[in-house]
Design a protein around this motif. Structure first.
Motif, mmCIF file in Angstrom:
data_model
loop_
_atom_site.group_PDB
_atom_site.id
_atom_site.type_symbol
_atom_site.label_atom_id
_atom_site.label_comp_id
_atom_site.label_asym_id
_atom_site.label_seq_id
_atom_site.Cartn_x
_atom_site.Cartn_y
_atom_site.Cartn_z
ATOM 1 N N PRO A 1 4.619 31.005 6.631
ATOM 2 C CA PRO A 1 4.352 29.628 5.987
ATOM 3 C C PRO A 1 5.162 28.330 6.972
ATOM 4 O O PRO A 1 4.432 27.217 7.290
ATOM 5 N N LEU A 2 6.160 28.627 7.729
ATOM 6 C CA LEU A 2 6.638 27.313 8.671
ATOM 7 C C LEU A 2 5.610 27.109 9.817
ATOM 8 O O LEU A 2 5.563 26.099 10.032
ATOM 9 N N MET A 3 5.370 28.156 10.411
ATOM 10 C CA MET A 3 4.207 27.949 11.539
ATOM 11 C C MET A 3 3.132 27.495 11.224
ATOM 12 O O MET A 3 2.458 26.730 11.855
ATOM 13 N N PHE A 4 2.748 27.581 9.915
ATOM 14 C CA PHE A 4 1.438 27.115 9.364
ATOM 15 C C PHE A 4 1.828 25.643 9.082
ATOM 16 O O PHE A 4 0.734 24.799 9.358
ATOM 17 N N LEU A 5 2.951 25.160 8.625
ATOM 18 C CA LEU A 5 3.290 23.961 8.652
ATOM 19 C C LEU A 5 3.187 23.325 9.844
ATOM 20 O O LEU A 5 2.744 22.025 10.095
ATOM 21 N N VAL A 6 3.598 23.918 10.977
ATOM 22 C CA VAL A 6 3.760 23.260 12.058
ATOM 23 C C VAL A 6 2.061 22.880 12.743
ATOM 24 O O VAL A 6 1.834 21.861 13.099
ATOM 25 N N GLY A 7 1.359 23.702 12.368
ATOM 26 C CA GLY A 7 -0.028 23.734 12.762
ATOM 27 C C GLY A 7 -0.709 22.713 11.873
ATOM 28 O O GLY A 7 -1.449 22.058 12.792
ATOM 29 N N ILE A 8 -0.325 22.451 10.774
ATOM 30 C CA ILE A 8 -0.944 21.525 9.972
ATOM 31 C C ILE A 8 -0.561 20.162 10.589
ATOM 32 O O ILE A 8 -1.479 19.307 10.773
ATOM 33 N N ILE A 9 0.772 19.953 10.719
ATOM 34 C CA ILE A 9 1.288 18.894 11.292
ATOM 35 C C ILE A 9 0.464 18.584 12.726
ATOM 36 O O ILE A 9 0.176 17.375 12.868
ATOM 37 N N TRP A 10 0.470 19.534 13.466
ATOM 38 C CA TRP A 10 0.066 19.252 14.567
ATOM 39 C C TRP A 10 -1.390 18.640 14.712
ATOM 40 O O TRP A 10 -1.764 17.901 15.368
ATOM 41 N N MET A 11 -2.473 19.435 13.720
ATOM 42 C CA MET A 11 -3.790 18.872 13.629
ATOM 43 C C MET A 11 -3.768 17.603 13.057
ATOM 44 O O MET A 11 -4.547 16.905 13.284
ATOM 45 N N SER A 12 -2.626 17.348 12.264
ATOM 46 C CA SER A 12 -2.757 15.990 11.478
ATOM 47 C C SER A 12 -2.274 14.788 12.502
ATOM 48 O O SER A 12 -2.987 13.670 12.258
ATOM 49 N N VAL A 13 -1.690 15.098 13.572
ATOM 50 C CA VAL A 13 -1.493 14.048 14.593
ATOM 51 C C VAL A 13 -2.800 14.036 15.389
ATOM 52 O O VAL A 13 -3.241 12.811 15.562
ATOM 53 N N HIS A 14 -3.497 15.154 15.682
ATOM 54 C CA HIS A 14 -4.589 15.123 16.333
ATOM 55 C C HIS A 14 -5.678 14.268 15.526
ATOM 56 O O HIS A 14 -6.411 13.405 16.210
ATOM 57 N N ALA A 15 -5.832 14.526 14.159
ATOM 58 C CA ALA A 15 -6.616 13.752 13.337
ATOM 59 C C ALA A 15 -6.341 12.371 13.303
ATOM 60 O O ALA A 15 -7.177 11.527 13.345
ATOM 61 N N GLY A 16 -5.036 12.132 13.038
ATOM 62 C CA GLY A 16 -4.713 10.687 13.057
ATOM 63 C C GLY A 16 -4.978 9.765 14.058
ATOM 64 O O GLY A 16 -5.286 8.724 13.987
ATOM 65 N N LEU A 17 -4.822 10.454 15.175
ATOM 66 C CA LEU A 17 -5.183 9.478 16.528
ATOM 67 C C LEU A 17 -6.565 9.428 16.704
ATOM 68 O O LEU A 17 -7.008 8.167 17.002
ATOM 69 N N LEU A 18 -7.320 10.242 16.277
ATOM 70 C CA LEU A 18 -8.780 10.115 16.237
ATOM 71 C C LEU A 18 -9.258 8.969 15.294
ATOM 72 O O LEU A 18 -9.945 8.047 15.676
ATOM 73 N N ILE A 19 -8.558 9.010 13.977
ATOM 74 C CA ILE A 19 -9.074 8.096 13.233
ATOM 75 C C ILE A 19 -8.554 6.548 13.691
ATOM 76 O O ILE A 19 -9.452 5.706 13.429
ATOM 77 N N PHE A 20 -7.443 6.618 14.168
ATOM 78 C CA PHE A 20 -7.064 5.190 14.470
ATOM 79 C C PHE A 20 -7.843 4.812 15.743
ATOM 80 O O PHE A 20 -8.124 3.441 15.791
ATOM 81 N N VAL A 21 -8.168 5.535 16.606
ATOM 82 C CA VAL A 21 -8.923 4.937 17.973
ATOM 83 C C VAL A 21 -10.331 4.692 17.154
ATOM 84 O O VAL A 21 -11.090 3.800 17.770
ATOM 85 N N ALA A 22 -10.804 5.652 16.373
ATOM 86 C CA ALA A 22 -12.176 5.510 15.758
ATOM 87 C C ALA A 22 -12.511 3.970 15.261
ATOM 88 O O ALA A 22 -13.303 3.306 15.135
ATOM 89 N N ARG A 23 -11.487 3.736 14.399
ATOM 90 C CA ARG A 23 -11.375 2.284 13.692
ATOM 91 C C ARG A 23 -11.114 1.131 14.670
ATOM 92 O O ARG A 23 -11.832 0.432 14.661
#
Length: 416
Positions: A329-351
């Motif tokens: 569970p903790l490693m998946f939490l790390v993975g989800i946060i990791w992917m969220s940073v990736h997605a968040g940066l993409l959304i920010f630059v896209a806007r």
């Protein structure tokens, strides 16, 4: 199929099951039934083609890891589909899409490089004992293989394993995190593709280049399409699998030759046969677009290519085990946060640059999924856009080792 405890272990039966799933999804998604129409208004058909096989795998009906169907689909159907989807493409129109696709791709790469260290530092701040580890099984070492995979692909992942001396036990955990989190994100991207008009309108994105390309392809299809004869279908099979055969032939020569004479080029994935298969198939498909072969679109080239893509999607779904999240569970939490940073940066630059969702989705998947799934996401927007995903994914292979190495150095610095 290898030895497995799954209920169905015969690949022929599994292929039949996948075919039934695809047929049922397509039949219901085009049904006039009001309940079906209401359901598919919110749930994309392509997402179900991917998600339903994952449920069969998760609950032991089939075993995606023991099956040879994904290898068949990725090695044979993927290059064949790339040929069929590219032979009628307007190459100048793709180049005319502008620099935003490249900007979003590089933004996605940056998101992976910094996202891992951010996630490790954040979760490690409250659970350092679970995210430490010693020697070759240190968590940060294992995470470098995810970085290599999410920026480039399997070859880059293997390179990171060797560069940072990652142990077998922690590598197995990271592969599970890699597959589950990446596939969940792919499901999100497929949902975005089904709702792209709403997002683009809200962002004020300029989609004129994409729309022009789509309209050009659709106009050609409307003016020239005809019912294919048996002769037409056999020509489509001959061209697609003929080029696939040539791609395998050249890859079987090029990859070992480079590995023998220039092993340092492994960092660019140039010693990977799969890299060369995808690159050669795409290149020959684009070359055919300058010949009379482009007329094969009139008899359903892209439609047959899409059939192959959907079979590939189903075999990708076979590798997802939704129950594995509970094991780490903790490693998946790390993975989800990791992917969220990736997605968040993409959304920010896209806007920021008002980039269409297509560029964001394909730029992301070209990093995270590579050549096997980037054209799937691109084709979810329109079949004519699949080559954009392939071209960016090839760039990802070149950057994967560099990006993974930089991410590894950052991970080492923030490790608990």
């Amino acid at each position: 199929m290898e030895h497995s405890s799954a209920l169905i272990t015969n690949d022929a039966v599994v292929l039949g099951l996948l075919a039934l799933i695809l047929g049922l999804v397509f039949h219901t998604s085009h049904s006039q039934n009001k309940a079906c129409q209401a359901f598919y208004k919110y749930i994309p058909a392509l997402l179900l083609c991917y998600f339903i096989p994952s449920l069969f795998n998760s609950f032991g009906v089939i075993d995606g890891n023991a099956s040879g169907l994904y290898k068949m689909a990725s090695q044979y159907l993927l290059p064949a589909s790339l040929v069929l989807l590219t032979l009628s493409i307007d190459f100048k129109a793709i180049l005319g899409l502008g620099p935003k696709a490249l900007i979003m791709f590089l933004t996605g790469t940056a998101g992976i490089v910094i996202g891992g260290p951010v996630a490790l530092a954040l979760v490690g701040s409250f659970a350092p004992e679970s995210l430490g580890g010693e020697g070759e099984n240190a968590i940060w070492r294992g995470m470098t293989t995810i970085a290599g995979s999410w920026i480039g692909g399997g070859a880059n992942q293997a390179a990171m394993k060797e560069v940072f001396g990652v142990g077998g036990p922690i590598f197995s955990v990271m592969i599970t995190v890699d597959v589950i989190v990446a596939n969940i994100w792919m499901a999100v991207l497929l949902w975005i593709a089904a709702n792209t008009n709403r997002f683009d309108k809200a962002n004020g994105a300029d989609v004129s280049g994409i729309e022009a390309l789509r309209e050009k392809v659709e106009k050609y299809q409307a003016e020239n399409s005809r019912n294919p004869t048996l002769n037409n279908l056999m020509v489509l099979v001959a061209v697609s699998f003929g080029v696939t055969g040539v791609s395998h032939l050249l890859a079987d020569f090029l990859a070992p030759w480079i590995e023998l004479h220039a092993p340092q080029l492994a960092m660019y994935s140039l010693t990977s046969k799969f890299f060369w298969i995808v690159l050669i198939a795409t290149t020959l498909g684009l070359a055919l677009s300058f010949t009379k072969a482009r007329n094969l679109e009139a008899v359903g080239a892209s439609k047959l290519g899409s059939v192959f893509i959907y079979i590939l999607v189903a075999t990708i779904g076979m590798h997802m085990d939704v129950t594995a999240i509970m094991d780490h569970p903790l490693m998946f939490l790390v993975g989800i946060i990791w992917m969220s940073v990736h997605a968040g940066l993409l959304i920010f630059v896209a806007r920021l640059i008002k980039a269409p969702m297509f560029y964001m989705a394909v730029g992301s998947q070209a990093n995270v999924g590579g050549a096997a799934s980037a054209p799937v996401v691109a084709a979810a927007f329109h079949p004519s856009l699949a080559p954009v995903g392939v071209l960016l994914a090839v760039l990802g292979y070149a950057l994967g080792t560099y990006g993974g190495y930089i991410a590894g150095l950052l991970l080492q610095q923030v490790a608990p």
